[in-house]
Design a protein around this motif. Structure first.
Motif, PDB file in Angstrom:
ATOM      1  N   CYS A   1       5.415   6.432  12.632  1.00 51.94           N
ATOM      2  CA  CYS A   1       5.691   5.137  12.011  1.00 51.94           C
ATOM      3  C   CYS A   1       4.452   4.241  11.962  1.00 51.94           C
ATOM      4  CB  CYS A   1       6.823   4.422  12.736  1.00 51.94           C
ATOM      5  SG  CYS A   1       6.448   4.002  14.455  1.00 51.94           S
ATOM      6  N   ASN A   2       3.414   4.582  12.690  1.00 54.84           N
ATOM      7  CA  ASN A   2       2.222   3.739  12.734  1.00 54.84           C
ATOM      8  C   ASN A   2       1.152   4.153  11.722  1.00 54.84           C
ATOM      9  OD1 ASN A   2       2.245   5.899  15.039  1.00 54.84           O
ATOM     10  ND2 ASN A   2       0.095   5.671  14.436  1.00 54.84           N
ATOM     11  N   THR A   3       1.359   5.257  11.037  1.00 56.51           N
ATOM     12  CA  THR A   3       0.323   5.830  10.177  1.00 56.51           C
ATOM     13  C   THR A   3       0.734   5.746   8.714  1.00 56.51           C
ATOM     14  OG1 THR A   3      -0.249   7.385  11.941  1.00 56.51           O
ATOM     15  CG2 THR A   3      -1.090   7.873   9.751  1.00 56.51           C
ATOM     16  N   PHE A   4      -0.204   5.356   7.880  1.00 60.82           N
ATOM     17  CA  PHE A   4       0.023   5.371   6.430  1.00 60.82           C
ATOM     18  C   PHE A   4      -1.289   5.707   5.733  1.00 60.82           C
ATOM     19  CE2 PHE A   4      -1.319   1.029   7.249  1.00 60.82           C
ATOM     20  CZ  PHE A   4      -2.111   0.693   6.161  1.00 60.82           C
ATOM     21  N   VAL A   5      -1.183   6.033   4.466  1.00 60.91           N
ATOM     22  CA  VAL A   5      -2.352   6.421   3.689  1.00 60.91           C
ATOM     23  C   VAL A   5      -2.290   5.714   2.348  1.00 60.91           C
ATOM     24  CG1 VAL A   5      -1.232   8.428   2.613  1.00 60.91           C
ATOM     25  CG2 VAL A   5      -3.709   8.426   2.921  1.00 60.91           C
ATOM     26  N   TYR A   6      -3.461   5.383   1.807  1.00 63.39           N
ATOM     27  CA  TYR A   6      -3.500   4.832   0.446  1.00 63.39           C
ATOM     28  C   TYR A   6      -4.701   5.394  -0.302  1.00 63.39           C
ATOM     29  CZ  TYR A   6      -6.977   1.271   1.958  1.00 63.39           C
ATOM     30  OH  TYR A   6      -8.092   0.607   2.432  1.00 63.39           O
ATOM     31  N   SER A   7      -4.548   5.493  -1.607  1.00 66.15           N
ATOM     32  CA  SER A   7      -5.582   6.073  -2.464  1.00 66.15           C
ATOM     33  C   SER A   7      -6.182   4.992  -3.356  1.00 66.15           C
ATOM     34  CB  SER A   7      -4.998   7.191  -3.329  1.00 66.15           C
ATOM     35  OG  SER A   7      -3.932   6.693  -4.126  1.00 66.15           O
ATOM     36  N   SER A   8      -7.318   5.306  -3.955  1.00 64.84           N
ATOM     37  CA  SER A   8      -8.016   4.310  -4.769  1.00 64.84           C
ATOM     38  C   SER A   8      -8.437   4.903  -6.109  1.00 64.84           C
ATOM     39  CB  SER A   8      -9.250   3.781  -4.021  1.00 64.84           C
ATOM     40  OG  SER A   8     -10.346   4.678  -4.164  1.00 64.84           O
ATOM     41  N   SER A   9      -8.897   4.003  -6.973  1.00 62.51           N
ATOM     42  CA  SER A   9      -9.346   4.409  -8.300  1.00 62.51           C
ATOM     43  C   SER A   9     -10.681   5.133  -8.268  1.00 62.51           C
ATOM     44  CB  SER A   9      -9.452   3.174  -9.207  1.00 62.51           C
ATOM     45  OG  SER A   9     -10.348   2.233  -8.637  1.00 62.51           O
ATOM     46  N   LYS A  10     -11.339   5.181  -7.120  1.00 63.58           N
ATOM     47  CA  LYS A  10     -12.595   5.913  -6.985  1.00 63.58           C
ATOM     48  C   LYS A  10     -12.380   7.347  -6.509  1.00 63.58           C
ATOM     49  CE  LYS A  10     -16.254   2.495  -6.373  1.00 63.58           C
ATOM     50  NZ  LYS A  10     -17.334   2.033  -5.475  1.00 63.58           N
ATOM     51  N   GLY A  11     -11.127   7.745  -6.338  1.00 61.39           N
ATOM     52  CA  GLY A  11     -10.843   9.108  -5.914  1.00 61.39           C
ATOM     53  C   GLY A  11     -10.873   9.307  -4.420  1.00 61.39           C
ATOM     54  N   SER A  12     -10.860   8.250  -3.641  1.00 60.16           N
ATOM     55  CA  SER A  12     -10.897   8.358  -2.182  1.00 60.16           C
ATOM     56  C   SER A  12      -9.520   8.055  -1.599  1.00 60.16           C
ATOM     57  CB  SER A  12     -11.936   7.399  -1.601  1.00 60.16           C
ATOM     58  OG  SER A  12     -11.637   6.066  -1.947  1.00 60.16           O
ATOM     59  N   ILE A  13      -9.294   8.583  -0.373  1.00 63.29           N
ATOM     60  CA  ILE A  13      -8.039   8.367   0.344  1.00 63.29           C
ATOM     61  C   ILE A  13      -8.375   7.829   1.724  1.00 63.29           C
ATOM     62  CG2 ILE A  13      -5.868   9.397   1.076  1.00 63.29           C
ATOM     63  CD1 ILE A  13      -7.948  11.579  -1.044  1.00 63.29           C
ATOM     64  N   ARG A  14      -7.679   6.788   2.126  1.00 67.94           N
ATOM     65  CA  ARG A  14      -7.904   6.181   3.439  1.00 67.94           C
ATOM     66  C   ARG A  14      -6.642   6.281   4.281  1.00 67.94           C
ATOM     67  NH1 ARG A  14     -10.836   3.385  -0.350  1.00 67.94           N
ATOM     68  NH2 ARG A  14     -12.968   2.755   0.239  1.00 67.94           N
ATOM     69  N   LEU A  15      -6.808   6.804   5.482  1.00 65.34           N
ATOM     70  CA  LEU A  15      -5.710   6.892   6.428  1.00 65.34           C
ATOM     71  C   LEU A  15      -5.874   5.778   7.450  1.00 65.34           C
ATOM     72  CD1 LEU A  15      -3.566   9.468   7.458  1.00 65.34           C
ATOM     73  CD2 LEU A  15      -4.989   8.968   9.424  1.00 65.34           C
ATOM     74  N   CYS A  16      -4.809   5.008   7.661  1.00 68.69           N
ATOM     75  CA  CYS A  16      -4.863   3.844   8.555  1.00 68.69           C
ATOM     76  C   CYS A  16      -3.849   3.995   9.680  1.00 68.69           C
ATOM     77  CB  CYS A  16      -4.586   2.551   7.780  1.00 68.69           C
ATOM     78  SG  CYS A  16      -5.750   2.242   6.436  1.00 68.69           S
ATOM     79  N   ASP A  17      -4.212   3.463  10.839  1.00 69.12           N
ATOM     80  CA  ASP A  17      -3.357   3.497  12.016  1.00 69.12           C
ATOM     81  C   ASP A  17      -3.108   2.066  12.480  1.00 69.12           C
ATOM     82  OD1 ASP A  17      -2.104   3.846  14.451  1.00 69.12           O
ATOM     83  OD2 ASP A  17      -3.369   5.524  15.065  1.00 69.12           O
ATOM     84  N   MET A  18      -1.862   1.638  12.420  1.00 66.97           N
ATOM     85  CA  MET A  18      -1.529   0.262  12.775  1.00 66.97           C
ATOM     86  C   MET A  18      -1.558   0.013  14.273  1.00 66.97           C
ATOM     87  SD  MET A  18       1.374  -0.811   9.967  1.00 66.97           S
ATOM     88  CE  MET A  18       2.440   0.598  10.238  1.00 66.97           C
ATOM     89  N   ARG A  19      -1.741   1.065  15.078  1.00 68.53           N
ATOM     90  CA  ARG A  19      -1.915   0.860  16.509  1.00 68.53           C
ATOM     91  C   ARG A  19      -3.329   0.370  16.823  1.00 68.53           C
ATOM     92  NH1 ARG A  19      -0.290   6.758  18.494  1.00 68.53           N
ATOM     93  NH2 ARG A  19      -1.889   7.121  16.899  1.00 68.53           N
ATOM     94  N   ALA A  20      -4.269   0.741  15.967  1.00 67.47           N
ATOM     95  CA  ALA A  20      -5.661   0.358  16.207  1.00 67.47           C
ATOM     96  C   ALA A  20      -5.886  -1.115  15.907  1.00 67.47           C
ATOM     97  CB  ALA A  20      -6.593   1.220  15.360  1.00 67.47           C
ATOM     98  N   ALA A  21      -5.235  -1.613  14.886  1.00 66.21           N
ATOM     99  CA  ALA A  21      -5.401  -3.019  14.504  1.00 66.21           C
ATOM    100  C   ALA A  21      -4.243  -3.419  13.615  1.00 66.21           C
ATOM    101  CB  ALA A  21      -6.727  -3.233  13.784  1.00 66.21           C
ATOM    102  N   ALA A  22      -3.864  -4.682  13.712  1.00 70.90           N
ATOM    103  CA  ALA A  22      -2.797  -5.177  12.846  1.00 70.90           C
ATOM    104  C   ALA A  22      -3.285  -5.310  11.415  1.00 70.90           C
ATOM    105  CB  ALA A  22      -2.282  -6.523  13.349  1.00 70.90           C
TER     106      ALA A  22
END
Length: 549
Positions: free
Chosen positions: A341-362
């Motif tokens: 539940c703390n992990t999500f991912v988002y993509s961008s128009s530059k072709g990159s994907i970022r994985l984020c962890d909400m436990r690390a920072a709000a």
């Protein structure tokens, strides 16, 4: 609900223009094993023509639409194909029809989604309507009917609006539908609408939208409850059977109300309206695995909502620069991890994907992992940035892999390997020589979705000419199939299609110059546990499945 220090959260700002956002609180209450060698092909099982019509479902079941804004305070909490030929019948369900005279544009299906069990299938269209199909239960007399989907409910989720200050029409198009896990006899789904123009494809369009007043705050997410009712109360004391209030002087005896049987009625009721939190086009909504929160994503921001709270959300990603002229990329899609539940991912128009962890920072402006494939300088062209823009990102059911779709390819990423994709599949590489023409007719900006099968062994995505592609990860084989009325004959085999790029064309091939780019399959869905797929081709919904004995 995720917890963290209150001061760490970013409460959504109210935007008034292209300037830098202010971090102020806003009260928003006001505002197939293989998959398909030549002899093993899917067959059309059910095909619906989603016309803009009123639906009459017969004597046994009726649909009802309720716009009561009452608040529900309860907590809402094998490989693809087998080794034999496939043959099923073709069904075309004719709906009882009172045509509403509106533009055909409103009939185009804009999203398709199975619920977590696969018993329900929801579609949204550009006219703001949601149609829910229910799978028929198995019958002892007709076991082959198991698998058919029939209309269960239809309702108007969003209405067209108009921003009189900016003279902009706010489109009612349903961008996304997401089901919530079923907790009781009722079903719940989230739906979100778009804006008065097509989704942006690059930062330049966002800057243009801000500069010329194309931004509005009327994009909303709604939580709908779909429930059945087969009894009605009778015997009220203060009102008659027609619902009219009785004269108290005429009441001479006390009656006890009773419940009487009635024809089954399916009701759709809006339980929550989440609004005024997005300035730009909402391209994604994703329900968290904690079933208490969900996130909504626009071109520049990702917001986290609690399903019980409509007037407040938390901004967890914000990539909007202080000066919009410095904007170089936009967010194109986002999704929560299926198990964490703390992990999500988002993509961008530059072709990159970022994985984020909400436990690390709000505030997740800084990612935990960054997935991007280095570009070969020798292949650099004017269209490189456009065709590398990711239109969809999906976690596998296991949560180990990511699948992304750009204009020409589908890629599978291992969460433990960031520098390059684990697998790359060419969807329609024969269009590489046609990019100039596709740019001129704006087809190069089309956003194709991608889906996993229930075992994460097969991928599916759409293409042009009503083609859709499937890729078997185990055998590395692929197939192209076509969803069309012409090829959907009773008990006819759905034959693989091939595109001829040059030279002599075979009888069963189609020339790349003959492809119809107005016929495109952007939206697809796969049953969570069975080999049943739904494919949206303009205003037609095709449902395919493997053999039914």
């Amino acid at each position: 609900m995720l917890t963290s220090p209150p001061t760490a959260h970013r409460l959504l700002p109210e935007e008034s223009g292209p300037g830098a956002p202010t971090r102020n609180h806003v009260n928003t209450q006001h505002h197939a094993q293989y998959l398909l060698p030549a002899q093993r092909i899917l067959y059309v099982r059910v095909m619906y023509n989603i016309s803009r019509v009123e639906l009459t479902l017969g004597k046994e079941r009726k649909t009802a639409f309720s716009m009561d804004e009452d608040i529900d305070t309860r907590k809402i909490n094998n490989s693809f194909l087998r080794d034999h030929n496939y043959a099923t019948e073709v069904y075309m369900i004719l709906l009882d029809i009172f045509t509403i005279h509106i533009l055909p544009h409103a009939d185009i299906i804009s999203t398709v989604e199975f619920n977590s069990t696969g018993e329900l299938l929801a579609t949204g269209d550009k006219g703001g309507r949601v149609v829910v199909f229910q799978r028929e239960q198995e019958s002892k007399n007709q076991p082959h009917r198991r698998g058919e989907y029939n209309v269960y409910s239809t309702f108007q989720s969003h209405e067209p609006e108009f921003d009189y200050l900016k003279s902009l029409e706010i489109e009612e198009k349903i961008n996304k539908i997401r089901w919530l896990p079923q907790q009781n006899a009722a079903y719940f789904l989230l739906s979100t609408n778009g804006k008065g123009q097509d989704p942006v494809s690059n930062p330049a369009q966002v800057r243009h939208s801000v500069r010329y007043g194309g931004v509005n705050r009327d994009k909303t997410v709604k939580l709908w409850k779909i429930s059945e009712r087969d009894k009605r109360p009778e015997g009220y004391n203060l009102k008659d059977e027609d619902g009219r209030i009785r004269d108290p002087t005429t009441i001479t005896a006390l009656r006890v109300p009773v419940l009487r049987p009635m024809d089954l009625m399916v009701e759709a009721t809006p339980r929550r309206v989440f609004s005024n939190a997005h300035t730009y086009h909402i391209n994604s909504i994703s329900v968290n695995s904690d079933y208490e929160t969900y996130m909504s994503t626009d071109d520049l921001r990702i917001n986290l909502w609690n399903l019980e709270i409509t007037n407040r959300s938390f901004n967890i990603v914000d990539i909007k620069p202080a000066n919009m002229e410095e904007l170089t990329e936009v967010i194109t899609a986002a999704e929560f991890h299926p198990n964490q539940c703390n992990t999500f991912v988002y993509s961008s128009s530059k072709g990159s994907i970022r994985l984020c962890d909400m436990r690390a920072a709000a505030l997740c402006d800084n990612h935990s992992k960054f997935f991007e494939e280095p570009e070969d300088p020798s292949n650099r062209s004017f269209f490189s940035e456009i065709i590398s823009s990711i239109s969809d990102v999906k976690f596998s059911h296991s949560g180990r892999y990511l699948m992304t779709r750009d204009y020409l390819t589908v890629k599978v990423w291992d969460l433990n390997m960031e520098n390059k994709p684990l697998e790359t599949y060419q969807v329609h590489d024969y269009l590489r020589s046609k990019l100039c023409s596709l740019y001129e007719n704006d087809c190069i900006f089309d956003k194709f979705e991608c889906v996993w099968n229930g075992t994460d062994s097969v991928l599916m995505t759409g293409s042009y000419n009503n083609f859709f592609r499937m890729f078997d990860r185990n055998t590395k084989r692929d197939v192209t199939l076509e969803a069309s009325r012409e090829n959907s004959k009773p008990r006819a085999i759905l034959k693989p299609r091939k595109v001829c790029v040059g030279g002599k064309r075979r009888k069963d091939e189609i020339s790349v110059d003959s492809l119809d780019f107005s016929k495109k399959i952007l939206h697809t869905a796969w049953h969570p546990s069975e080999n049943i797929i739904a494919v949206a081709a303009t205003n037609n919904l095709y449902i395919f499945q493997d053999k039914v004995n």
